[in-house]
Design a protein around this motif. Structure first.
Motif, PDB file in Angstrom:
ATOM      1  N   THR A 108       0.840  -1.202   0.000  1.00  0.00           N
ATOM      2  CA  THR A 108       0.000   0.000   0.000  1.00  0.00           C
ATOM      3  C   THR A 108       0.872   1.247   0.000  1.00  0.00           C
ATOM      4  O   THR A 108       0.621   2.192  -0.761  1.00  0.00           O
ATOM      5  CB  THR A 108      -0.943  -0.008   1.218  1.00  0.00           C
ATOM      6  OG1 THR A 108      -1.761  -1.179   1.144  1.00  0.00           O
ATOM      7  CG2 THR A 108      -1.812   1.229   1.259  1.00  0.00           C
ATOM      8  N   ARG A 149       1.292   4.157  -3.014  1.00  0.00           N
ATOM      9  CA  ARG A 149       1.081   5.596  -2.771  1.00  0.00           C
ATOM     10  C   ARG A 149       2.274   6.399  -3.279  1.00  0.00           C
ATOM     11  O   ARG A 149       2.118   7.446  -3.904  1.00  0.00           O
ATOM     12  CB  ARG A 149       0.840   5.848  -1.284  1.00  0.00           C
ATOM     13  CG  ARG A 149      -0.536   5.360  -0.856  1.00  0.00           C
ATOM     14  CD  ARG A 149      -0.844   5.520   0.624  1.00  0.00           C
ATOM     15  NE  ARG A 149      -0.461   6.793   1.175  1.00  0.00           N
ATOM     16  CZ  ARG A 149       0.147   6.947   2.353  1.00  0.00           C
ATOM     17  NH1 ARG A 149       0.433   5.909   3.109  1.00  0.00           N
ATOM     18  NH2 ARG A 149       0.444   8.149   2.789  1.00  0.00           N
ATOM     19  N   ILE A 171       2.553  12.560   0.108  1.00  0.00           N
ATOM     20  CA  ILE A 171       1.713  11.401   0.443  1.00  0.00           C
ATOM     21  C   ILE A 171       1.195  11.472   1.877  1.00  0.00           C
ATOM     22  O   ILE A 171       0.614  10.510   2.374  1.00  0.00           O
ATOM     23  CB  ILE A 171       2.438  10.056   0.189  1.00  0.00           C
ATOM     24  CG1 ILE A 171       3.651   9.890   1.106  1.00  0.00           C
ATOM     25  CG2 ILE A 171       2.814   9.912  -1.283  1.00  0.00           C
ATOM     26  CD1 ILE A 171       4.181   8.475   1.174  1.00  0.00           C
TER      27      ILE A 171
END
Length: 180
Positions: free
Chosen positions: A94, A98, A121
């Motif tokens: 994940t 990102r 991010i």
């Protein structure tokens, strides 16, 4: 045909594309999604990163999807937006996804520091983790990890070599003439 020892079985195509820097190797799925792209002289790295995300896959040599080939050719001919529409695989953790999505948001002709990318991010203290994710990017050039530089403006490491990173940044208009 090169069989990779993995858990699930999926078919991918390994293709060779020309570039002014060196031939590129691309790995694509049947739907044309790009799963890996690197310089041919870094084939071992390309395979290592691909295997991390695709256990059980079979890799077969073949032509690149026409859209990918056209986009790469157009990019190196000066169309800096040509790679923006290339579909890339949603692979990685994940966090990596990102970071890689944020890399695709850096316009050609611009650079970001690792700290700026971390802030983008929403994790401003994660510069080192961003650097690790950047280094694990299996889809070079299209997911433009070459656009990330050190806070001082130094051309920090690049898997394809710092000279290629400098060339790509000059090509995109991101380096001052003094660094050309």
């Amino acid at each position: 045909m090169t069989a990779l020892p993995m858990k699930r079985h999926a078919m991918f195509t390994l293709s060779r594309l020309s570039s002014p820097l060196a031939d590129l190797l691309a790995i694509t799925a049947a739907d044309g999604t790009l799963h890996a792209l690197d310089f041919a002289d870094y084939a071992e790295r390309l395979h290592r990163l691909f295997v991390r995300h695709h256990r059980g896959a079979t890799l077969t040599e073949g032509p690149a999807p026409a859209a990918l080939s056209a986009a790469v050719t157009a990019y190196f001919a000066g169309d800096m937006a040509a790679l923006d529409a290339v579909p890339v695989a949603g692979i990685g953790s994940t966090f990596q996804r990102r970071v890689w999505a944020a890399l695709r948001q850096i316009p050609a002709g611009e650079t970001r520091s690792y700290g700026q990318l971390a802030a983008a991010i929403g994790q401003p203290s994660a510069s080192r983790a961003v650097g690790l994710a950047n280094g694990a990017n299996p889809i070079g050039i299209v997911v433009p990890c070459h656009r990330v530089i050190g806070t001082s403006g130094a051309l920090t490491g690049y898997a394809g070599g710092v000279e290629r990173k400098a060339w790509l940044l000059r090509h995109e208009g991101a380096l001052a003439p003094l660094l050309a």
